[in-house]
Design a protein around this motif. Structure first.
Motif, mmCIF file in Angstrom:
data_model
loop_
_atom_site.group_PDB
_atom_site.id
_atom_site.type_symbol
_atom_site.label_atom_id
_atom_site.label_comp_id
_atom_site.label_asym_id
_atom_site.label_seq_id
_atom_site.Cartn_x
_atom_site.Cartn_y
_atom_site.Cartn_z
ATOM 1 N N ALA A 169 0.861 -1.178 0.000
ATOM 2 C CA ALA A 169 0.000 0.000 0.000
ATOM 3 C C ALA A 169 0.899 1.231 0.000
ATOM 4 C CB ALA A 169 -0.896 0.001 1.232
ATOM 5 N N GLY A 170 0.695 2.147 -0.928
ATOM 6 C CA GLY A 170 1.549 3.320 -1.037
ATOM 7 C C GLY A 170 1.435 4.252 0.150
ATOM 8 N N THR A 171 2.555 4.850 0.524
ATOM 9 C CA THR A 171 2.654 5.730 1.686
ATOM 10 C C THR A 171 3.617 6.872 1.360
ATOM 11 O OG1 THR A 171 2.335 3.847 3.179
ATOM 12 C CG2 THR A 171 3.316 5.819 4.139
ATOM 13 N N PHE A 172 3.403 8.008 2.003
ATOM 14 C CA PHE A 172 4.326 9.135 1.907
ATOM 15 C C PHE A 172 5.612 8.770 2.648
ATOM 16 C CE2 PHE A 172 5.960 13.323 3.185
ATOM 17 C CZ PHE A 172 5.798 14.051 2.024
ATOM 18 N N LEU A 173 6.738 8.776 1.945
ATOM 19 C CA LEU A 173 8.020 8.353 2.515
ATOM 20 C C LEU A 173 8.984 9.523 2.616
ATOM 21 C CD1 LEU A 173 8.765 5.105 0.433
ATOM 22 C CD2 LEU A 173 7.507 5.286 2.589
ATOM 23 N N HIS A 174 9.736 9.577 3.714
ATOM 24 C CA HIS A 174 10.882 10.468 3.768
ATOM 25 C C HIS A 174 11.947 9.944 2.822
ATOM 26 C CE1 HIS A 174 14.705 12.127 5.183
ATOM 27 N NE2 HIS A 174 14.021 13.104 5.747
ATOM 28 N N ARG A 175 12.197 8.672 2.865
ATOM 29 C CA ARG A 175 13.092 7.871 2.016
ATOM 30 C C ARG A 175 14.552 7.890 2.471
ATOM 31 N NH1 ARG A 175 15.002 4.121 0.152
ATOM 32 N NH2 ARG A 175 15.113 3.423 -2.012
ATOM 33 N N ASP A 176 14.895 8.814 3.398
ATOM 34 C CA ASP A 176 16.254 8.803 3.941
ATOM 35 C C ASP A 176 16.186 9.115 5.442
ATOM 36 O OD1 ASP A 176 18.977 8.458 3.864
ATOM 37 O OD2 ASP A 176 19.419 10.483 3.153
ATOM 38 N N PHE A 177 15.238 8.465 6.101
ATOM 39 C CA PHE A 177 14.980 8.719 7.522
ATOM 40 C C PHE A 177 15.966 7.932 8.372
ATOM 41 C CE2 PHE A 177 12.881 7.983 11.586
ATOM 42 C CZ PHE A 177 12.330 9.224 11.880
ATOM 43 N N HIS A 178 16.771 8.642 9.156
ATOM 44 C CA HIS A 178 17.718 8.005 10.073
ATOM 45 C C HIS A 178 18.220 9.050 11.062
ATOM 46 C CE1 HIS A 178 20.925 9.957 7.802
ATOM 47 N NE2 HIS A 178 20.507 9.373 6.697
ATOM 48 N N LEU A 179 18.999 8.607 12.047
ATOM 49 C CA LEU A 179 19.459 9.515 13.094
ATOM 50 C C LEU A 179 20.242 10.702 12.548
ATOM 51 C CD1 LEU A 179 20.602 7.221 16.063
ATOM 52 C CD2 LEU A 179 18.778 8.944 16.084
ATOM 53 N N GLY A 180 20.922 10.539 11.437
ATOM 54 C CA GLY A 180 21.708 11.629 10.875
ATOM 55 C C GLY A 180 20.883 12.746 10.285
ATOM 56 N N ASN A 181 19.572 12.541 10.128
ATOM 57 C CA ASN A 181 18.684 13.569 9.588
ATOM 58 C C ASN A 181 17.655 14.043 10.607
ATOM 59 O OD1 ASN A 181 19.795 13.883 7.029
ATOM 60 N ND2 ASN A 181 18.653 12.143 6.187
ATOM 61 N N LEU A 182 17.963 13.833 11.886
ATOM 62 C CA LEU A 182 17.048 14.244 12.948
ATOM 63 C C LEU A 182 17.751 15.188 13.917
ATOM 64 C CD1 LEU A 182 15.436 10.775 13.776
ATOM 65 C CD2 LEU A 182 14.577 12.528 12.215
ATOM 66 N N LEU A 183 17.104 16.311 14.215
ATOM 67 C CA LEU A 183 17.594 17.243 15.224
ATOM 68 C C LEU A 183 16.794 17.040 16.502
ATOM 69 C CD1 LEU A 183 17.832 20.476 13.031
ATOM 70 C CD2 LEU A 183 19.690 18.903 13.648
ATOM 71 N N TRP A 184 17.495 17.092 17.642
ATOM 72 C CA TRP A 184 16.877 16.827 18.935
ATOM 73 C C TRP A 184 17.013 18.030 19.859
ATOM 74 C CZ3 TRP A 184 14.716 11.970 20.208
ATOM 75 C CH2 TRP A 184 14.901 10.966 19.238
ATOM 76 N N SER A 185 15.976 18.271 20.648
ATOM 77 C CA SER A 185 16.008 19.313 21.665
ATOM 78 C C SER A 185 15.136 18.878 22.831
ATOM 79 C CB SER A 185 15.494 20.639 21.084
ATOM 80 O OG SER A 185 15.498 21.654 22.064
ATOM 81 N N ARG A 186 15.724 18.794 24.016
ATOM 82 C CA ARG A 186 14.997 18.438 25.246
ATOM 83 C C ARG A 186 14.238 17.120 25.124
ATOM 84 N NH1 ARG A 186 12.577 24.380 27.099
ATOM 85 N NH2 ARG A 186 14.616 25.429 27.179
ATOM 86 N N GLY A 187 14.870 16.148 24.501
ATOM 87 C CA GLY A 187 14.288 14.820 24.415
ATOM 88 C C GLY A 187 13.279 14.630 23.300
ATOM 89 N N HIS A 188 13.068 15.654 22.502
ATOM 90 C CA HIS A 188 12.109 15.568 21.404
ATOM 91 C C HIS A 188 12.807 15.873 20.084
ATOM 92 C CE1 HIS A 188 8.698 15.239 24.147
ATOM 93 N NE2 HIS A 188 9.238 16.222 24.843
ATOM 94 N N ILE A 189 12.235 15.394 18.992
ATOM 95 C CA ILE A 189 12.760 15.713 17.670
ATOM 96 C C ILE A 189 12.265 17.102 17.288
ATOM 97 C CG2 ILE A 189 12.661 15.121 15.225
ATOM 98 C CD1 ILE A 189 12.602 12.175 16.066
ATOM 99 N N SER A 190 13.200 18.018 17.128
ATOM 100 C CA SER A 190 12.860 19.409 16.808
ATOM 101 C C SER A 190 12.958 19.692 15.314
ATOM 102 C CB SER A 190 13.783 20.367 17.567
ATOM 103 O OG SER A 190 15.145 20.067 17.307
ATOM 104 N N GLY A 191 13.511 18.748 14.559
ATOM 105 C CA GLY A 191 13.614 18.952 13.126
ATOM 106 C C GLY A 191 13.886 17.656 12.386
#
Length: 296
Positions: A169-191
């Motif tokens: 079933a088709g889904t909207f994909l980031h396609r390069d989702f991993h820790l290197g593309n996530l910004l964190w602030s106070r325990g949450h993903i801020s970007g």
């Protein structure tokens, strides 16, 4: 200013309508040069420059896609930068608070990652769907190379990828989702950043990519725990055998050598050798093939 990018920084000043007083490089990526900009009024932005081939050659399509997706996701639950100006191979976007968190695969990190990926997959782009996903494991990559300790496993992987892709079933994909593309602030993903490969395709492909990255960064157990966390969040009852094709497709996509992603980890202060990343990639392959191997 950083030598060699005076023209691009001048363009950013003109597009942003601000005088830039500070420029510093950002680490973590390997397809682009990323520069953090500070203006004389204190505002901040990020300038992405596609400086490496073959991505520079395709910068117009990649960066246009990124800007489009950022506009689509504006106001959604997913924290993304705002596109300010585009002139490939340059993309100027808003700055988001936070830092990379590559050094942890703690339970809270994996749970937040899983929820964010689920939110991405639940996003409905309406009629403006992104392009269909592309395989990063074409036949030319399916070659046994000297660093492989278990060539028979890779042979099984190549054989599997010769079969038609499973229905999905088709889904909207980031396609390069991993820790290197996530910004964190106070325990949450801020970007969530780097949207140049956004696609439409199977959710399992995004899950596989994040899990493979975790396996190379923190070991096979981290990849298993992340996958389980995602499935709990989404109610996905797929097992490893059902997802095997997508996992193998992602793993083979790192060939001929996964070391291309390792240097940014070392630049961020992590002590991961090329050999360790290779061994962990092979361990991940063994894990995802186990159901199939055991049934033969």
């Amino acid at each position: 200013m950083i030598a060699g990018f005076e023209v691009e920084i001048g363009w950013a000043e003109s597009a942003w309508h601000r005088r830039i007083v500070d420029v510093r490089p950002l680490t973590g990526g390997w397809t682009s040069t990323m520069l953090a900009l500070t203006a004389d009024d204190g505002e901040r932005a990020v300038l992405r420059l596609m400086t490496k081939e073959p991505w520079r050659r395709h910068a117009a399509g990649l960066l246009t896609r990124e800007a489009t997706v950022q506009r689509q996701l504006h106001g959604s639950r997913i924290p993304v930068p705002r596109s300010i100006a585009l002139d490939p191979p340059a993309h100027l976007m808003s700055w988001l608070p936070g830092n990379l968190r590559l050094d942890s695969a703690a339970e809270d990190v994996l749970e937040v990652m899983a929820q964010t990926l689920a939110d991405i997959h639940h996003f409905d782009p309406g009629l403006d769907r992104p392009r269909l996903y592309q395989s990063w494991a074409p036949p030319g990559k399916r070659v046994i190379v000297p660093w492989m300790r278990r060539p028979e496993l890779w042979g099984q992987a190549f054989e599997l990828l010769e079969q038609p892709a499973p229905a999905y079933a088709g889904t909207f994909l980031h396609r390069d989702f991993h820790l290197g593309n996530l910004l964190w602030s106070r325990g949450h993903i801020s970007g969530v950043v780097d949207w140049v490969e956004t696609s439409w395709g199977p959710a399992d492909l995004d899950v596989a990519h994040a899990a493979t990255y975790l396996a190379m960064l923190h070991g096979i157990e981290a990849s298993i725990r992340f996958t389980d966390a995602y499935r709990r969040r989404t109610g996905d009852r797929s097992d490893e055998e059902q997802c095997r094709y997508w996992n193998v497709l992602d793993i083979v996509g790192y060939l001929p050598d996964p070391v291309k992603v390792v240097q940014p980890w070392r630049d961020s202060g992590l002590d991961i050798t090329d050999d360790l990343a290779r061994r962990r990639l092979e361990q991940r392959l063994e894990h995802v093939l186990r159901a199939g191997l055991n049934s033969r």
